[in-house]
Structures are given as structure tokens and as C-alpha cells.
Scaffold this motif. Sequence first.
Motif, PDB file in Angstrom:
ATOM      1  N   LYS A  93      38.264  45.067  44.905  1.00 20.01           N
ATOM      2  CA  LYS A  93      39.593  44.496  44.472  1.00 20.01           C
ATOM      3  C   LYS A  93      39.404  43.104  44.279  1.00 20.01           C
ATOM      4  N   ASN A 315      46.031  36.340  50.010  1.00 21.64           N
ATOM      5  CA  ASN A 315      45.337  37.504  49.214  1.00 21.64           C
ATOM      6  C   ASN A 315      44.432  38.316  50.217  1.00 21.64           C
ATOM      7  N   ALA A 318      46.449  40.007  52.643  1.00 22.61           N
ATOM      8  CA  ALA A 318      47.122  41.396  51.956  1.00 22.61           C
ATOM      9  C   ALA A 318      45.943  42.456  51.932  1.00 22.61           C
ATOM     10  N   GLY A 322      46.159  46.142  54.051  1.00 21.87           N
ATOM     11  CA  GLY A 322      46.546  47.013  53.205  1.00 21.87           C
ATOM     12  C   GLY A 322      48.007  46.722  52.700  1.00 21.87           C
ATOM     13  N   GLY A 323      48.329  45.570  52.554  1.00 19.91           N
ATOM     14  CA  GLY A 323      49.720  45.149  51.986  1.00 19.91           C
ATOM     15  C   GLY A 323      49.482  45.221  50.398  1.00 19.91           C
ATOM     16  N   GLU A 324      50.711  44.942  49.803  1.00 17.70           N
ATOM     17  CA  GLU A 324      50.663  44.866  48.279  1.00 17.70           C
ATOM     18  C   GLU A 324      49.839  43.543  47.713  1.00 17.70           C
ATOM     19  N   LEU A 325      48.891  44.108  46.819  1.00 19.27           N
ATOM     20  CA  LEU A 325      48.041  43.253  46.055  1.00 19.27           C
ATOM     21  C   LEU A 325      48.791  42.452  44.888  1.00 19.27           C
ATOM     22  N   LEU A 326      49.627  41.263  45.499  1.00 17.10           N
ATOM     23  CA  LEU A 326      50.526  41.013  44.293  1.00 17.10           C
ATOM     24  C   LEU A 326      49.660  40.076  43.204  1.00 17.10           C
ATOM     25  N   ASN A 327      48.540  39.534  43.605  1.00 16.01           N
ATOM     26  CA  ASN A 327      47.662  38.705  42.603  1.00 16.01           C
ATOM     27  C   ASN A 327      46.499  39.388  42.356  1.00 16.01           C
ATOM     28  N   GLU A 328      46.367  40.706  42.141  1.00 14.31           N
ATOM     29  CA  GLU A 328      45.241  41.476  41.910  1.00 14.31           C
ATOM     30  C   GLU A 328      45.089  41.345  40.365  1.00 14.31           C
ATOM     31  N   LYS A 330      43.566  43.191  37.272  1.00 11.46           N
ATOM     32  CA  LYS A 330      42.894  44.607  37.003  1.00 11.46           C
ATOM     33  C   LYS A 330      42.282  44.814  35.601  1.00 11.46           C
TER      34      LYS A 330
END
Length: 330
Positions: A93, A315, A318, A322-328, A330
Amino acid sequence: MKIAFFDTHSYDKTSFTEANKSFGFEIEFFEYKLNENTAMTASGFDAVCVFVNDAVNAEVLSKLKTIGVRAILLRCAGFNNVDLKTAAAEGFKVLRVPAYSPYAVAEHGAALLLSLTRHIPQAYLRTKTANFNIEGLTGRDLNGLTAGILGTGKIGQIMAGILRGFGMKIIAYDPFPNEEWSKSFGADYVPLMELFKQSDVLSLHCPLTDQTKHIVNHDSMKMMKHDAVIINTGRGALIDSKALVHALKHGHIGGIGMDVYEEESKYFFSDWSTDIMTDDTLARLLTFPNVIITSHQAFLTTNALKNIADTTLENAKAFVSGGELLNEVK
């Protein structure tokens, strides 16, 4: 969660140590950069925290995977130093800080512009030695000139606002134009070639990608007005450095203020004042009177450092929860 923190400077350690009081992660700070030779020192850590000149290429990622690292925490907005395809294939990630302080970067760009066009460094050096002669320090008004904004994300928009405050006309180019912003702000999107031709000031605010590498090159600088200046607070490789030297030597542009450099990783953030510089292009750029170079410090404000530390550790939180990865990325 254990985090291996690479390329540490005093301001990094101070800001992250303070922010970590609210998170309680185990952070070990390393002064050296992450690269092929240092990757194995992250053994036993869950994540690595890296900056713009750390190398996160395929070889580094392969080594990090074998020692159990699972996340790449970028404490910056850019991600061109990460091999994203390999990272995805290996299950990493990758998380970044998309907006630590766009004002810090834009304001530094404006400072470079004013310093360049009004010869502030030269004037400062003269008066420090009681030389109050102003011959050769003639500048020009920004009011009424045209500013070209290459990339209209948050930083580009803020820079446009600052330059509008000087009374400049704003034109812009972005492959994904923000029509809502342009209409409300009153900026005109133009084709890329027109941006080069019309701009008296060209300010770079786009990410470094395969499409934007050397977007400022020999051909594009030949299109520019001979007294036009370039401001680069984005990424060094947006400009072909050798072509820049040629353009300056032959008067194709009027000057440049740059906070980034194409091959900066060896030199920036370090003291080379008593060593021999082997980068002939950088050494040549430093000799021009119409060039101002700062060492990737546009981000360096107390506001930005706090936001970088807070967002990076959010980050990490998160990721580990296991939270939402808003700043991932991809």
C-alpha cells in the motif's frame, strides 16, 4: 506498528515526534536515504516512511517484501520515485500527503519570482558590504504581464491567485482542465504551445510523469519570449536541464527561479560547500546571474511540517486498522 523513517532531518524528527504523541507508533529515524543498499535495514518494520529523494524502485520493493514491510508512507505529495506497478504487484500500500500546505509552495514560488525579477539576492549582497550602487539592478513591473500556470491543481490555483494579486493576466494549461475554477477565477485555458508563447512568467505545478518529463525543453523554450522567466517548484525533471543551460546561454529565456533540480538527489539537503561538484550542469546553472536555485525548501514551513506529520501518521493508522485509505496512490 513499527515505522522505519528514512532521510531524516532535524525538522522531520521534531515534527513527527510531536505528532506521534497522539498515535503511539514505534518510529526509528535513519539519516540515510532508502535505496538498494539500505533497504534491508528496514527488517522488522511494518512500514517505511520516505521523502522525494528516497529510491523505491523494483529492487528496493523486492527487498522490502522479503523482510515483511507492507506499506510505503510518502511524506510528500509526489510519487514519481515509487515504482507503482511493482508496488501493486507485490501487494504494497502506497500512501501520500496530497495537500500538506499548497500555500507554502505557491508563496515560495512567488518569492523566487520577485527575487529574480527585482534582483534581490544581488542587492542584498551589495548592501551587506556597504555597496549601495544600484547599477545593473533594473527590474520590471509584474503588473500587466501574462502569467502561465502549467498545472491547475491546488498549488497552481493558489499561485494563480497570488499572481493575479500583482495585476497579472492568468492563462493556464492542464490536460484535465478545471472549468469550474477557470470560470469563477477568470483564467483562460490555452493550448500548451500557446502557454509557452504567451507567458511572461511560466510557473510549473504539474506532477512528474512520463508525459510531463522534460515538458520544458529546447523546442518549448525557443518559443518563449526572450525576457520570459520560469518558476519551478514542482519537480526538477519537468525541465531538461541541459536544454535550460543552452537557453540561458543563448538568451532564449530571461531567467529561472527553481526550488528543484533534475538530478538533485545527490546534492540537495546536504552541504557541498567544501567539496568538488561533479555535476557540470548544476555547476553551470549556479554561475548565471539570472538563475536562483533553492534546495527544495518550498514545503518547509511550520504549518506544512505539522500537516505532513499528522497526515502521514493518519495514513499509517488507517492502514494498520484496516480503515479507508483516503490517500492511497494506485
